[in-house]
Design an enzyme around this catalytic site. Structure first.
Site, PDB file in Angstrom:
ATOM      1  N   ASP A  56       0.727  -1.112  -0.027  1.00  0.00           N
ATOM      2  CA  ASP A  56      -0.054   0.028   0.179  1.00  0.00           C
ATOM      3  C   ASP A  56       0.979   1.147   0.021  1.00  0.00           C
ATOM      4  OD1 ASP A  56      -2.582  -0.792   0.036  1.00  0.00           O
ATOM      5  OD2 ASP A  56      -2.454  -1.625   2.178  1.00  0.00           O
ATOM      6  N   THR A  83     -15.055  22.207   5.850  1.00  0.00           N
ATOM      7  CA  THR A  83     -16.397  21.278   5.820  1.00  0.00           C
ATOM      8  C   THR A  83     -16.449  20.657   4.235  1.00  0.00           C
ATOM      9  OG1 THR A  83     -17.879  22.854   4.900  1.00  0.00           O
ATOM     10  CG2 THR A  83     -17.621  22.837   7.358  1.00  0.00           C
ATOM     11  N   ALA A  84     -16.983  19.507   4.239  1.00  0.00           N
ATOM     12  CA  ALA A  84     -17.176  19.055   2.926  1.00  0.00           C
ATOM     13  C   ALA A  84     -17.686  19.618   1.930  1.00  0.00           C
ATOM     14  CB  ALA A  84     -17.580  17.580   3.422  1.00  0.00           C
ATOM     15  N   THR A 111     -17.643  23.309   2.008  1.00  0.00           N
ATOM     16  CA  THR A 111     -17.008  24.346   1.297  1.00  0.00           C
ATOM     17  C   THR A 111     -15.758  23.899   0.637  1.00  0.00           C
ATOM     18  OG1 THR A 111     -16.109  24.782   3.267  1.00  0.00           O
ATOM     19  CG2 THR A 111     -17.963  25.916   3.005  1.00  0.00           C
ATOM     20  N   ARG A 112     -15.110  22.834   1.297  1.00  0.00           N
ATOM     21  CA  ARG A 112     -13.767  22.342   1.032  1.00  0.00           C
ATOM     22  C   ARG A 112     -12.941  23.384   0.914  1.00  0.00           C
ATOM     23  NH1 ARG A 112     -13.215  19.885  -4.352  1.00  0.00           N
ATOM     24  NH2 ARG A 112     -14.728  21.431  -5.338  1.00  0.00           N
TER      25      ARG A 112
END
Lengths: 734, 551
Positions: A340, A412-413, A415-416
Site C-alpha cells: 500500500d 467542511t465537505a 465548502t472544501r
C-alpha cells in the site's frame, strides 16, 4: 481503504525480542545456560515414540542401543567410548530441538499471564441503540462465552474474548499481546473495531460482540504457535526429509553390504592380525555402527526441526505471528509484493513541500497567509503547512488562543476550504481598526469560486500552477484573501506532496536483486501514482485501486505462476488477503482481515512484509546450507574410517590415512566425536539462521557453496585431526 | 608418434567430431520426436498394432506401454532362444538352456547386452538378426522415448500428457536408428567388418592345425550394437574380434557411433524446453565427467605399474596389439561411460586403477553421457537433486526450468538414484554371502573387483564384463538377470512418474531470485554432486577391491 499510521517497531516487544541488526535479518544469541536448562527435555526426547518423527536420529539411537549391548557383552574402553558418544549424538540432536522449543515456551508463559480467568458481563437481549432496560446483564466466566455473545467492558476491565466493538469507543492497552505500551483506540464500526481477549480497557466503556469459540481465542492460537504444539512439517521440510531418508537408506545399504566383502577380504589375508575394527567375523559391530552414524546425514537430521522452530520464532521476535510454517516458506518464494502506498511507501499523509506565489505576491506573504489559514486546521496536512512556514520562512507559530479577534473557519465537505477571518479590534490593536481580512485555503476549484464570488478574478497563472502540481503527482491547495472593500485575490498555491519514506528506494533495489517485483497499490489517480512510483523506485503500480482490482491483480499474478504477498487491515481487504499466498493482516485491523490472512503483524507495520520475506528466505537457506555441510562432511570421515578399518588387512590402504591419525581406534572415535560435537557447535547457527543479505541467486549460491560446501569438506579434516590429537593422549585408546 | 600423442589425437578428434554433430544431429532428433506428421510406413505400423497416433498418454499409461512392450519382447526373445533349433539358420546349434535364455532375453530387452554365452558357438544367424538385433534397435528406442517423455514433463505445463509411447518408439526406430545403422554398416563394411550368412569356413592354420572361421551378418549387428549403446557382440570377444573391429579407424568409428546419440540428446532437451543453453549445461556436465574419466583411464594404463608392464614398456595384457594401450583405454572408458558394454580389450587385465575406472564410470550411474536416453534421464534426475539442495541455498522453494521440486518430485528422484546402487551392492554382497563368488578366477581384491564389476554392470544395464569370472551358472544368470530387469524398469517408472508430476505443474517465471541452471556454477555443482554421491556410496567396496590392489 484505511491504512494505519506507521508505528515504530517497539524496542521491547515480546520477551527475548531480537533486534534486527542494521535492519537485516538477525536473531537472538544463544545463552549457554539455555543448553543446560534444556537438557532434561533433551533426555525425555530419547523416547523412541517421539524420535520416530526423525528417522535419521532414530537410526542413530538404534545403533547406540546395539553398541551398548555389544559393549556390555565384550567391554573395552573403545567400545564404551563409542557407545557414550553415540548416545551423546542423539542427546545433542534432541538438545537442539529442546532449546528451540524452550524459547517458544518462555514466550508462551508470558502470554498465558494475559489469559487470566476473567468474569464477563454478558448482555442478553441487547441490540444496537437499545434502551438500558431492554436487556439484562449477567456475570459469566470468560471461558463460557460463545460466538455471538455480547459483553459490556468498562474502564479497568479485561476484555474477556476476541470480538468486534459494536457500541462505544475506548482506549485499550494491548501491551499484553503486542508489547507496545501506548494505548490504542478501538471504536464501533470501521476498521478499528476488533479487540483481542486479554487486553485491558483503559477508559470509557464498550460493548463487544464475541467472535471466537471457547479455547480458540487469538491468545490461545498465539500460545500454540510459539510453543510449536501443533507444528506441522512444511512442504520443503517434507521434501528434504525424503532426500535425507533416501541418503540414509543408501548408506545403510553401503554399510550392511560391506560385511560379506570384509569377511572375504579378511579370509584372504588370514595372516593379518585381528584388530578392534576387523576380525574373522568381519568388521566389528561397534565399528560398523560408527561408520553408519558418521555417514548418514546426522548433522542436518539433528538440526532440521530446530531450524524450522527457530524460523517461526524469529518471526515472533519481530511481532509477526505466522499461522502456519507453510506461510513462512511461501514468504521466501514470493515473486510479487503488493505494498500500500500510504504508510508503507510514503509517510502516512501528504505534506506541504513548497509555497508557489503568483505574480505580485512575495513568498513570505503567501507563507504568512497559508499559515494563518491553517492554524485551526488540525489535519496532518494543515499541520505540515504551519511547519513548512516555520521552517522555510521563520514564521513563528501563532497560537489560535492568542488571537481573540480572529474567527476560524473550519473545513467542511461542502465548502472544501478552511481559513480565518481577522477583524482588527480597536481595543486590542491600539485603536487602529480597519477592514476585515479573510484568508481561505482549499481545493483549487472551491477557492477560485470563492474569489470570483467576492469580486476577484483569479489569474490564469493559478490554473497553470495547479495543473503543474497535479501533473507532478502533488496536491495543490490555493490560498486567497479578501480584504473588505477590495476584490478578492489569489495569493498562490501550496504544493502538498507525498513524502516517500527514506531508504525505500534502496530497499526496492534490493528486492529487485532478489528477483521480487514490487507493486504499489494506491487510490490516487494514475498520474499521481506514477509520480510517486517513480520517486520510490517500485516496479509497478495499481492506481485508483478498489479491493476488487487488488483481488484481480493477485489472481492475475498467480495465474502466471507467481506467488504474491500483501498486507491489509480493512474488512474489504479480506478477500485479497485470503487469496494472496502470504497475507499479512495488521493487528489494528478488523477481525475479518485477521482471519483471512495467514500472518498477523502485532506492530501493524506494513513495511515489515519485506522483513518477513527475508526471514522466509533465510529459513530455506539455513536448511540448504546445513544439508550441504552435512553431506560434504562425509568425505573426511571416509578418509578417517576406511583406512582405520582395512589398513590392517591391506596395508596399502594406509595411503588414504592422509590425516595421519594415530591409531585405528582413535581415528574411528575421532570421527564419531566430531560427528556429535558438530551438532552442538551448529545449534546457534540453526537457531539464528545463516547470514542473509539480499542479492541475486547466483551470488547467494556462490557464497553459500564456498562457506558450507568447501567449509563442509575442510572443517572435519581439521576437527577430526584435533580430536585425534587429544584422544591419543588418553591411555588405552591409542 | 608417441603413444601419448596418439592418445591425445584420438580423444581430440572424437571430441571435435561430437561437437560438430551436436547441433545438426540434435536438431534432427528434435524434429523427429516433436513433429506431428506420420510417414506412410509409420501409418501402416500404427494400423497394424492398433494405435491411435494422435492420442497422447498420461504418465501411467506411458509407463504401462513401456512395460507391456518390454514384457512382450522378453517373452518373444526367450521363446526364440529356446526354440532356435527348430528355426532356419540355426547352424545346427542346440536350444539355449533355460537360465542362459532368461538371462540373455532380459539382457537384450533391457539394453544391457550382458552376454553369459559365446555368440559364435551358441546362436544361429536368425536368432542374432531377428531376435537380438531387433532388441538392439527397440530397447535403444525405449530409452530415448523415456528420456523424451521426461523432457516433455519439463516442457509442458498443466498437462497430464507425456506423448504416445508407440509413436515415439516407431519414429525413433525408423527415423533415427535405422537410417544411421544402414549408413554405419556400410562404413564398417568398407572398413573390413564381415557381412554374410556363411556358417563358417574351415581353414588350415600356419602351424598346421585346423580352425573354423565363423562368418555372419556382423556389420549390421555391430553398428546398432554401438549406436544403440547395446554392446552385445556377435562374437564372444566382442569388438576385440577382427571381424567386428578390424582396424584403428573402425575402432574410432565405433566409439563415435557409441557417443553420437547420447551426446546429442541434450540438444533435444534444450530445444524442447526452449532454452538451448540448458542443453549446453547438461552436455557440459557429461563432457567434463567423460573427459576426466577417459584421461584418468589413459593415465593409469600408460603409467601402469607392475613388473610385466615395466618390462615390456606398456600394460599390454588383455589388449589387442592393433589397438595398443590408448585406443583400448579410451574404448574401455567410452563403453562404460555409456551403457554400451562392448569391449575391445579385457578390463580384467587392466592395471588395478585403470580397471577401476570402467567400474567407477558405471557407478556414476552412466550419465556421462550414458546409454541412449538413459544417460540423459539419469543426469536430469541428478540435476533435480542438485537443484533441490542448491535451490534451498538461494532461499526459494527449488525449481528447475520453472517447475517446483517438491516432496513428490524428490520422492521419485530419490527412488531413482537408490535403485542401482542398491542392486549392485546387494548383489555383490549376496554373491559373497552365498559363496557364489567362487566362480571368479581370482581371489583377494581382484576377485572382489570381478564380482563387484559384474553386478555393477548388470544393475546399470551396461553389459560389459570385467571377465575373469564364470557367470553362466544358474545362480549368476538369475541374479544378474534380476539386477538387469529391476535396474532398467524401476528407474524408468520413477522417471515417468517424475515427468508426470512435472507436466502437471504450471511453471514459475524465472527472476533474479531463481537459481540459474545454465551457468558454470551449476554445471560444477552438478558434477560435484554426481561424483560425491557415487564416492560416498561405493568407496567402502572400492577400498576392498581396486584400491586395495592399486594403492
Amino acid at each position: 481503504m484505511t491504512v494505519s499510521p506507521v508505528v515504530p517497531a517497539p524496542s521491547g516487544g515480546l520477551p527475548s525480542s531480537g533486534s534486527a541488526g542494521g535492519g537485516r535479518v538477525g536473531g537472538g544469541l544463544l545463552d549457554p545456560r539455555q543448553l543446560f536448562r534444556s537438557l532434561p527435555d533433551a533426555a525425555r526426547k530419547l523416547n523412541p515414540g517421539t524420535l520416530w518423527r526423525n528417522p535419521v536420529m532414530l537410526i542413530v539411537e538404534i545403533g547406540a542401543v546395539f553398541t551398548t549391548v555389544l559393549a556390555i557383552a565384550d567391554p573395552s574402553g573403545f567400545a564404551w567410548a563409542i557407545t557414550i558418544w553415540l548416545w551423546l549424538t542423539v542427546i545433542f540432536a534432541n538438545l537442539a530441538e529442546a532449546v528451540a522449543e524452550g524459547r517458544g515456551k518462555a514466550q508462551a508463559a508470558t502470554l498465558r499471564q494475559a489469559k487470566r480467568d476473567t468474569v464477563a458481563t454478558r448482555l442478553t437481549g441487547w441490540s444496537p441503540g437499545a434502551a438500558p432496560n431492554a436487556y439484562r446483564d449477567e456475570a459469566v466466566a470468560a471461558t463460557e462465552l460463545r460466538h455471538g455473545d455480547v459483553v459490556l467492558v468498562e474502564a479497568g476491565q479485561i476484555i474477556p474474548g476476541d470480538g468486534d466493538v459494536v457500541e462505544g469507543i475506548a482506549s485499550v492497552d494491548e501491551s499484553a499481546i503486542t508489547g507496545e505500551s501506548a494505548p490504542v483506540i478501538r471504536e464501533s464500526g470501521g476498521d478499528r473495531s476488533a479487540v483481542t481477549g486479554g487486553t485491558k480497557v483503559l477508559s470509557d466503556r464498550i460493548v463487544v460482540r464475541i467472535t471466537q469459540q471457547p479455547g480458540q481465542s487469538f491468545i490461545d492460537r498465539m500460545i500454540a504457535l510459539v510453543e510449536g504444539a501443533n507444528r506441522q512439517k512444511t512442504p520443503n521440510e517434507i521434501a528434504l526429509n525424503i532426500l535425507l531418508a533416501a541418503l540414509t537408506v543408501i548408506f545403510l545399504m553401503a554399510v550392511v553390504t560391506l560385511q560379506p566383502l570384509a569377511i572375504f577380504s579378511k579370509a584372504f589375508q588370514a595372516a593379518a592380525p585381528d584388530t578392534a575394527a576387523i576380525n574373522s567375523d568381519g568388521v566389528t559391530g561397534i565399528v560398523l555402527v560408527s561408520l553408519l552414524v558418521c555417514l548418514i546425514p546426522t548433522t542436518i537430521g539433528a538440526l532440521l526441526s530446530a531450524i524450522g522452530i527457530a524460523g517461526m520464532d524469529r518471526l515472533v521476535q519481530r511481532n509477526v505471528l505466522a499461522m502456519s510454517g507453510r506461510a513462512v516458506e511461501a514468504a521466501g518464494d514470493v515473486n510479487t509484493l503488493l505494498l500500500d502506498k500510504t504508510g508503507t511507501i510514503t509517510l502516512g499523509n501528504r505534506q506541504a513541500a513548497e509555497f508557489v506565489p503568483v505574480d505580485g505576491v512575495t513568498a513570505e506573504q503567501l507563507a504568512d497567509a497559508a499559515q494563518l489559514s491553517s492554524l485551526a486546521d488540525e489535519t496532518p496536512e494543515g499541520r505540515s503547512v504551519v511547519v513548512l512556514a516555520k521552517n522555510a520562512y521563520g514564521l513563528r507559530e501563532r497560537e489560535p488562543g492568542l488571537m481573540p479577534h480572529a474567527t476560524f473557519v473550519p473545513f467542511t465537505a461542502q465548502t472544501r476550504m478552511s481559513g480565518i477571518d481577522l477583524t482588527p479590534d480597536a481595543t486590542v490593536d491600539g485603536g487602529a481598526g480597519g477592514p476585515t481580512r479573510r484568508v481561505r485555503k482549499g481545493a483549487a476549484s472551491a477557492v477560485m469560486k470563492w474569489v470570483r464570488d467576492n469580486g476577484g478574478h483569479p489569474t490564469e497563472q493559478v490554473g497553470d500552477i495547479v495543473d503543474g502540481i497535479s501533473g507532478g503527482g502533488g496536491t495543490p491547495l490555493v490560498v486567497a484573501e479578501h480584504v473588505d472593500g477590495s476584490p478578492a485575490r489569489t495569493l498562490g498555491v501550496i504544493h502538498l506532496k507525498d513524502v516517500v519514506k527514506s531508504g525505500m528506494r534502496e530497499r526496492f533495489d534490493e528486492m529487485r536483486r532478489m528477483g521480487i517485483r514490487t507493486v504499489m497499490i494506491t487510490g490516487d489517480n494514475p498520474r499521481t501514482a506514477r509520480a510517486i512510483a517513480d520517486e520510490a523506485g517500485v516496479d509497478d503500480f495499481l492506481a485508483e485501486a478498489t479491493p476488487e482490482d487488488k483481488l484481480a491483480l493477485i489472481k492475475r499474478e498467480q495465474e502466471g505462476g507467481r506467488l504474491v504477498a500483501m498486507t491489509g487491515d480493512g474488512t474489504n481487504d479480506a478477500p485479497a488477503l485470503a487469496q494472496a499466498d502470504v497475507g499479512v493482516a495488521m493487528n489494528t485491523g478488523t477481525t475479518a482481515a485477521k482471519e483471512a490472512g495467514n500472518m498477523v503483524d502485532l506492530d501493524s507495520d506494513p513495511t515489515k512484509l519485506i522483513e518477513i520475506v527475508e526471514i522466509g528466505k533465510q529459513l530455506l537457506i539455513t536448511r540448504g546450507a546445513l544439508t550441504t555441510f552435512s553431506i560434504a562432511n562425509d568425505i573426511a570421515k571416509y578418509f578417517a574410517i576406511i583406512p582405520a578399518m582395512f589398513a590392517g588387512i591391506y596395508p596399502s590402504l594406509d595411503t588414504l590415512n592422509i590425516m595421519r591419525l594415530s591409531s585405528p581406534e582413535s581415528a574411528i572415535l575421532s570421527a564419531v566425536v566430531f560427528n556429535a560435537i558438530i551438532i552442538v557447535v551448529l545449534i546457534p547457527l540453526a537457531l539464528r539462521g545463516v547470514r542473509y543479505r539480499p542479492s541475486s541467486a547466483s551470488k547467494l549460491l556462490t557464497r553459500n557453496l564456498w562457506v558450507y560446501g568447501l567449509g563442509g569438506i575442510v572443517a572435519p579434516f581439521i576437527g577430526i585431526k584435533i580430536i585425534d590429537l587429544i584422544i591419543s593422549l588418553i591411555p588405552g585408546i591409542s | 608418434m608417441s603413444t601419448t600423442t596418439a592418445g591425445i589425437i584420438l580423444i581430440a578428434t572424437l571430441v571435435a567430431a561430437l561437437v560438430a554433430v551436436y547441433r545438426p544431429f540434435g536438431n534432427y532428433m528434435y524434429r523427429v520426436v516433436s513433429g506431428d506428421r506420420h510417414s506412410r510406413v509409420e501409418r501402416v505400423v500404427y494400423r497394424l498394432i492398433g494405435v491411435d497416433a494422435k492420442a497422447e498418454q498420461s504418465w501411467g499409461t506411458y509407463a504401462r506401454s513401456v512395460l507391456a512392450f518390454s514384457l512382450l519382447s522378453l517373452l518373444f526373445l526367450y521363446g526364440f532362444l529356446r526354440l532356435q533349433d527348430k528355426l532356419w539358420l540355426s547352424l545346427g546349434f542346440d536350444p539355449v538352456t533355460d537360465h542362459i535364455a532368461w538371462n540373455t532375453a532380459v539382457s537384450f530387452v533391457t539394453n544391457t547386452n550382458w552376454q553369459a554365452y559365446s555368440g559364435e558357438s551358441t546362436m544361429g544367424h536368425l536368432v542374432q538378426m531377428a531376435g537380438l538385433a531387433v532388441q538392439n534397435f527397440v530397447s535403444a528406442s525405449v530409452g530415448i522415448a523415456v528420456a523424451v517423455a521426461l523432457i516433455r514433463g519439463f516442457a509442458r505445463s498443466r498437462s497430464e500428457r507425456l506423448g504416445n509411447f508407440w509413436v515415439d518408439l516407431v519414429r525413433i526406430t525408423l527415423r533415427i536408428l535405422l537410417p544411421l545403422a544402414v549408413l554405419g554398416a556400410i562404413v564398417l563394411m568398407i572398413g573390413g567388418v564381415v557381412q554374410n550368412l556363411s556358417g563358417g569356413t574351415d581353414v588350415g592354420t600356419v602351424a598346421g592345425g585346423a580352425q573354423t572361421i565363423t562368418g555372419g551378418p556382423v556389420a549390421s549387428q555391430e553398428v546398432i550394437k554401438e549406436l544403440g549403446t547395446n554392446g552385445g557382440g556377435f562374437y564372444n570377444v566382442n569388438s576385440a574380434h577382427p571381424f567386428e573391429n578390424p582396424t584403428t579407424w573402425t575402432n574410432w568409428i565405433e566409439m563415435f557411433l557409441i557417443l553420437l546419440i547420447p551426446f546429442s540428446l541434450p540438444r533435444v532437451f534444450g530445444r524442447m524446453v526452449g532454452q538451448n543453453r540448458q542443453g549446453y549445461a547438461i552436455v557440459a556436465v557429461m563432457a567434463i565427467l567423460a573427459i576426466a574419466s577417459v584421461s584418468l583411464t589413459n593415465v593409469f594404463e600408460l603409467t601402469g605399474g607392475g613388473t610385466v608392464p615395466q618390462a615390456i614398456g606398456a600394460a599390454m595384457e588383455g589388449k589387442e596389439l592393433r589397438f595398443g594401450v590408448s585406443d583400448s583405454s579410451t574404448f574401455a572408458a567410452v563403453t562404460t561411460l555409456t551403457s554400451t558394454g562392448a569391449v575391445n580389450s579385457f578390463h580384467d587385465s587392466f592395471t588395478p586403477l585403470g580397471g577401476m575406472m570402467p567400474l567407477v564410470n558405471m557407478m556414476l550411474g552412466e550419465v556421462a553421457p550414458g546409454g541412449v536416453g538413459a544417460g540423459l534421464y539419469g543426469l536430469l534426475i541428478l540435476a533435480v537433486i542438485t537443484v533441490f539442495v542448491a535451490g534451498l541455498m538461494v532461499g526459494r522453494t527449488p525449481e528447475y526450468l520453472g517447475k517446483k521440486i517438491g516432496a513428490r518430485e524428490i520422492k521419485f528422484a530419490s527412488l531413482y538414484f537408490l535403485i542401482t546402487p542398491m542392486l549392485a551392492l546387494i548383489g555383490t554382497a549376496a554373491a559373497f554371502a552365498t559363496g557364489n563368488n567362487g566362480t571368479a578366477l581370482n581371489v583377494g581384491p581382484h576377485g572382489l573387483s570381478e564380482v563387484l564389476y559384474a553386478f555393477t554392470s548388470a544393475s546399470n544395464n551396461n553389459g560389459s564384463a570385467f571377465a575373469g569370472i564364470t557367470v553362466n551358472t544358474p545362480w549368476w544368470d538369475t541374479a544378474l538377470g534380476l539386477c538387469m530387469l529391476l535396474g532398467r524398469f524401476l528407474p524408468i517408472i520413477f522417471v515417468l512418474g517424475l515427468a508426470g508430476s512435472l507436466a502437471r505443474q504450471k511453471p514459475v517465471p524465472a527472476s533474479d531470485g531463481t537459481l540459474p541452471t545454465h551457468r558454470p556454477l551449476f554445471v560444477g555443482m552438478l558434477v560435484g554432486v554426481t561424483v560425491v554421491l557415487v564416492a560416498l556410496t561405493f568407496l567402502p567396496a572400492l577400498a576392498l577391491g581396486p584400491l586395495a590392489e592399486g594403492l
